[in-house]
Motif scaffolding. Structure first.
Motif, PDB file in Angstrom:
ATOM      1  N   CYS A 197       0.859  -1.192   0.000  1.00 53.04           N
ATOM      2  CA  CYS A 197       0.000   0.000   0.000  1.00 53.04           C
ATOM      3  C   CYS A 197       0.888   1.232   0.000  1.00 53.04           C
ATOM      4  N   SER A 198       0.543   2.234  -0.782  1.00 56.26           N
ATOM      5  CA  SER A 198       1.361   3.435  -0.888  1.00 56.26           C
ATOM      6  C   SER A 198       1.289   4.313   0.349  1.00 56.26           C
ATOM      7  N   LYS A 199       0.270   4.100   1.219  1.00 57.43           N
ATOM      8  CA  LYS A 199       0.195   4.944   2.424  1.00 57.43           C
ATOM      9  C   LYS A 199       1.294   4.665   3.428  1.00 57.43           C
ATOM     10  N   PRO A 200       1.596   3.491   3.932  1.00 55.49           N
ATOM     11  CA  PRO A 200       0.834   2.239   3.843  1.00 55.49           C
ATOM     12  C   PRO A 200      -0.151   2.106   5.009  1.00 55.49           C
ATOM     13  N   THR A 205       2.882  -7.278   2.165  1.00 56.59           N
ATOM     14  CA  THR A 205       3.264  -7.102   0.770  1.00 56.59           C
ATOM     15  C   THR A 205       2.583  -8.172  -0.080  1.00 56.59           C
ATOM     16  N   TYR A 206       2.568  -7.938  -1.399  1.00 58.61           N
ATOM     17  CA  TYR A 206       1.822  -8.807  -2.308  1.00 58.61           C
ATOM     18  C   TYR A 206       2.649  -9.111  -3.549  1.00 58.61           C
ATOM     19  N   ASP A 207       2.688 -10.377  -3.934  1.00 61.18           N
ATOM     20  CA  ASP A 207       3.378 -10.767  -5.163  1.00 61.18           C
ATOM     21  C   ASP A 207       2.741 -10.061  -6.361  1.00 61.18           C
ATOM     22  N   ASN A 208       3.579  -9.594  -7.282  1.00 62.27           N
ATOM     23  CA  ASN A 208       3.044  -8.778  -8.382  1.00 62.27           C
ATOM     24  C   ASN A 208       3.258  -9.356  -9.774  1.00 62.27           C
ATOM     25  N   GLU A 209       3.765 -10.585  -9.882  1.00 61.44           N
ATOM     26  CA  GLU A 209       4.139 -11.098 -11.206  1.00 61.44           C
ATOM     27  C   GLU A 209       2.966 -11.102 -12.181  1.00 61.44           C
ATOM     28  N   GLU A 210       1.820 -11.588 -11.749  1.00 59.61           N
ATOM     29  CA  GLU A 210       0.664 -11.655 -12.652  1.00 59.61           C
ATOM     30  C   GLU A 210       0.265 -10.259 -13.124  1.00 59.61           C
ATOM     31  N   ALA A 211       0.250  -9.307 -12.202  1.00 62.64           N
ATOM     32  CA  ALA A 211      -0.139  -7.928 -12.550  1.00 62.64           C
ATOM     33  C   ALA A 211       0.874  -7.280 -13.490  1.00 62.64           C
ATOM     34  N   ILE A 212       2.154  -7.502 -13.221  1.00 62.64           N
ATOM     35  CA  ILE A 212       3.200  -6.909 -14.057  1.00 62.64           C
ATOM     36  C   ILE A 212       3.161  -7.473 -15.471  1.00 62.64           C
ATOM     37  N   ARG A 213       2.989  -8.765 -15.593  1.00 60.48           N
ATOM     38  CA  ARG A 213       2.930  -9.380 -16.920  1.00 60.48           C
ATOM     39  C   ARG A 213       1.709  -8.891 -17.703  1.00 60.48           C
ATOM     40  N   CYS A 250      -4.686  -1.050  -3.320  1.00 58.38           N
ATOM     41  CA  CYS A 250      -4.591  -1.713  -2.027  1.00 58.38           C
ATOM     42  C   CYS A 250      -5.886  -2.466  -1.725  1.00 58.38           C
ATOM     43  N   PRO A 251      -5.813  -3.742  -1.373  1.00 60.72           N
ATOM     44  CA  PRO A 251      -7.027  -4.510  -1.075  1.00 60.72           C
ATOM     45  C   PRO A 251      -7.693  -4.111   0.228  1.00 60.72           C
ATOM     46  N   LYS A 252      -7.006  -3.329   1.052  1.00 60.88           N
ATOM     47  CA  LYS A 252      -7.556  -2.908   2.342  1.00 60.88           C
ATOM     48  C   LYS A 252      -8.240  -1.539   2.262  1.00 60.88           C
ATOM     49  N   CYS A 253      -7.547  -0.550   1.671  1.00 64.60           N
ATOM     50  CA  CYS A 253      -8.071   0.818   1.677  1.00 64.60           C
ATOM     51  C   CYS A 253      -8.382   1.365   0.288  1.00 64.60           C
ATOM     52  N   GLY A 254      -7.972   0.674  -0.770  1.00 65.02           N
ATOM     53  CA  GLY A 254      -8.273   1.117  -2.129  1.00 65.02           C
ATOM     54  C   GLY A 254      -7.306   2.134  -2.702  1.00 65.02           C
ATOM     55  N   ARG A 255      -6.337   2.587  -1.923  1.00 67.66           N
ATOM     56  CA  ARG A 255      -5.344   3.521  -2.445  1.00 67.66           C
ATOM     57  C   ARG A 255      -4.464   2.830  -3.485  1.00 67.66           C
ATOM     58  N   PRO A 256      -3.754   3.619  -4.312  1.00 68.70           N
ATOM     59  CA  PRO A 256      -2.819   3.007  -5.264  1.00 68.70           C
ATOM     60  C   PRO A 256      -1.736   2.220  -4.528  1.00 68.70           C
ATOM     61  N   MET A 257      -1.339   1.111  -5.114  1.00 69.51           N
ATOM     62  CA  MET A 257      -0.219   0.361  -4.593  1.00 69.51           C
ATOM     63  C   MET A 257       1.084   1.021  -5.048  1.00 69.51           C
ATOM     64  N   SER A 258       2.165   0.714  -4.340  1.00 64.88           N
ATOM     65  CA  SER A 258       3.487   1.164  -4.755  1.00 64.88           C
ATOM     66  C   SER A 258       4.445  -0.016  -4.665  1.00 64.88           C
ATOM     67  N   PHE A 291       8.331   2.641   3.305  1.00 62.02           N
ATOM     68  CA  PHE A 291       8.751   1.262   3.054  1.00 62.02           C
ATOM     69  C   PHE A 291       8.193   0.306   4.103  1.00 62.02           C
ATOM     70  N   VAL A 292       7.568  -0.769   3.637  1.00 62.70           N
ATOM     71  CA  VAL A 292       6.968  -1.764   4.521  1.00 62.70           C
ATOM     72  C   VAL A 292       7.974  -2.876   4.825  1.00 62.70           C
ATOM     73  N   GLU A 293       8.279  -3.045   6.088  1.00 60.81           N
ATOM     74  CA  GLU A 293       9.088  -4.173   6.545  1.00 60.81           C
ATOM     75  C   GLU A 293       8.110  -5.262   6.968  1.00 60.81           C
ATOM     76  N   ASP A 294       7.812  -6.174   6.050  1.00 64.07           N
ATOM     77  CA  ASP A 294       6.775  -7.170   6.301  1.00 64.07           C
ATOM     78  C   ASP A 294       7.308  -8.342   7.125  1.00 64.07           C
ATOM     79  N   ARG A 295       6.495  -9.360   7.276  1.00 67.13           N
ATOM     80  CA  ARG A 295       6.872 -10.511   8.096  1.00 67.13           C
ATOM     81  C   ARG A 295       8.131 -11.191   7.560  1.00 67.13           C
TER      82      ARG A 295
END
Length: 295
Positions: free
Chosen positions: A134-137, A142-150, A190-198, A207-211
């Motif tokens: 999420c760009s806010k975040p 975080t979310y895998d982006n391969e399908e979206a990028i392709r 973003c699947p949570k708030c609808g803002r643009p992803m980054s 920057f998100v430091e995820d699990r």
């Protein structure tokens, strides 16, 4: 003058090897961000906006998200989902795979994982081109982006041969029919708030430091603690001066604090060492791939 036999001996006789990798390692593998490779995939953006390298284009203030993601989907596709022209990362793995090792890297192109490095022995400090956030975040996931990028890549009319995963030929793939925007329904939200992803890249305070990031950080610290005071080789590959506080300076400090430690720096034109650890160090101002193959 560097001594290949000495470098090999230090690594073989060590209790642990810590590899620190920077952008120069991917450059040695063929992931260049300017020149022919840039023009092959971004000739239209270069003509329209006048920048001459991928890095500069990544910071350009595009007027729409449709154009922003047209640029970034190309950028991610070629630097994350395509293979490097040269097997430099495979050479690193070959060098350390039978050792007690850990890798810390500022690179975000996933090349270590693709080469087969054990993910439990890897700390990717600055993020991953293959992840959205999420760009806010609004949350720390975080979310895998391969399908979206392709999908965004294909929407621009860019064609690839699935069997040619390096895409390193000399000819531009840009034609008069290539689009410089992507459809609005492909824009990541973003699947949570609808803002643009980054992108999950450490470029500012969002920057998100995820699990996964936090687990990797803990494993790296654990490795340092377990091997403190032992015969450690700090092998620095292609680390420049942009973020020396992540790899270079800590490697220097830990070498200085441990008389049993050795510091090996391989970086064409940029291999330097402070005088305090000169006797524990080997600097190689040469191409990383050439040296790794020699080893």
């Amino acid at each position: 003058m560097y001594d290949i036999k000495k470098i090999k001996s230090l690594i073989e006789d060590s209790d642990a090897v810590i590899v620190g990798a920077g952008a120069g390692l991917s450059t040695s593998a063929g992931f260049t961000y300017s020149g022919q490779r840039f023009q092959k995939y971004f000739a239209d953006f270069e003509e329209k906006y006048g920048f001459h390298d991928m890095y500069t284009g990544g910071f350009y203030p595009y007027k729409s998200l449709e154009e922003h993601w047209a640029y970034w989907s190309r950028y991610i596709m070629i630097n994350r989902y395509m293979d490097t022209p040269l097997p430099v990362y495979e050479e690193v793995l070959r060098l350390v795979k039978d050792k007690n090792y850990f890798v810390i890297t500022t690179n975000v192109d996933h090349c270590f994982q693709k080469a087969g490095i054990n993910k439990e022995r890897l700390f990717y400090t600055q993020g991953d081109y293959g992840l959205f956030q999420c760009s806010k975040p609004c949350h720390h996931q975080t979310y895998d982006n391969e399908e979206a990028i392709r999908a965004m890549w294909k929407s621009q009319g860019l064609k690839v041969d699935d069997e040619d995963r390096t895409f390193d030929g000399p000819d531009s793939i840009i034609t008069k029919d290539t689009k410089m925007t992507v459809p609005g329904d492909l824009l990541p939200k973003c699947p949570k708030c609808g803002r643009p992803m980054s992108m999950n890249l450490r470029s500012d305070g969002t920057f998100v430091e995820d699990r996964g990031w936090n687990k990797a950080a803990r494993l790296y610290q654990q490795f340092l603690d377990e091997n403190k005071g032992k015969k450690i080789v700090f092998l620095e590959l292609g680390v420049g001066g942009n973020t020396p506080g992540i790899i270079k300076y800590p490697f220097w400090r830990m070498t200085y604090e441990n008389p049993k430690a050795s510091y090996i720096c391989i970086n064409k034109g940029e291999a330097v060492v402070p005088k305090e650890i000169e006797k524990q160090s080997i600097c190689v101002n040469n191409d990383i791939y050439e040296i790794l193959r020699s080893l």
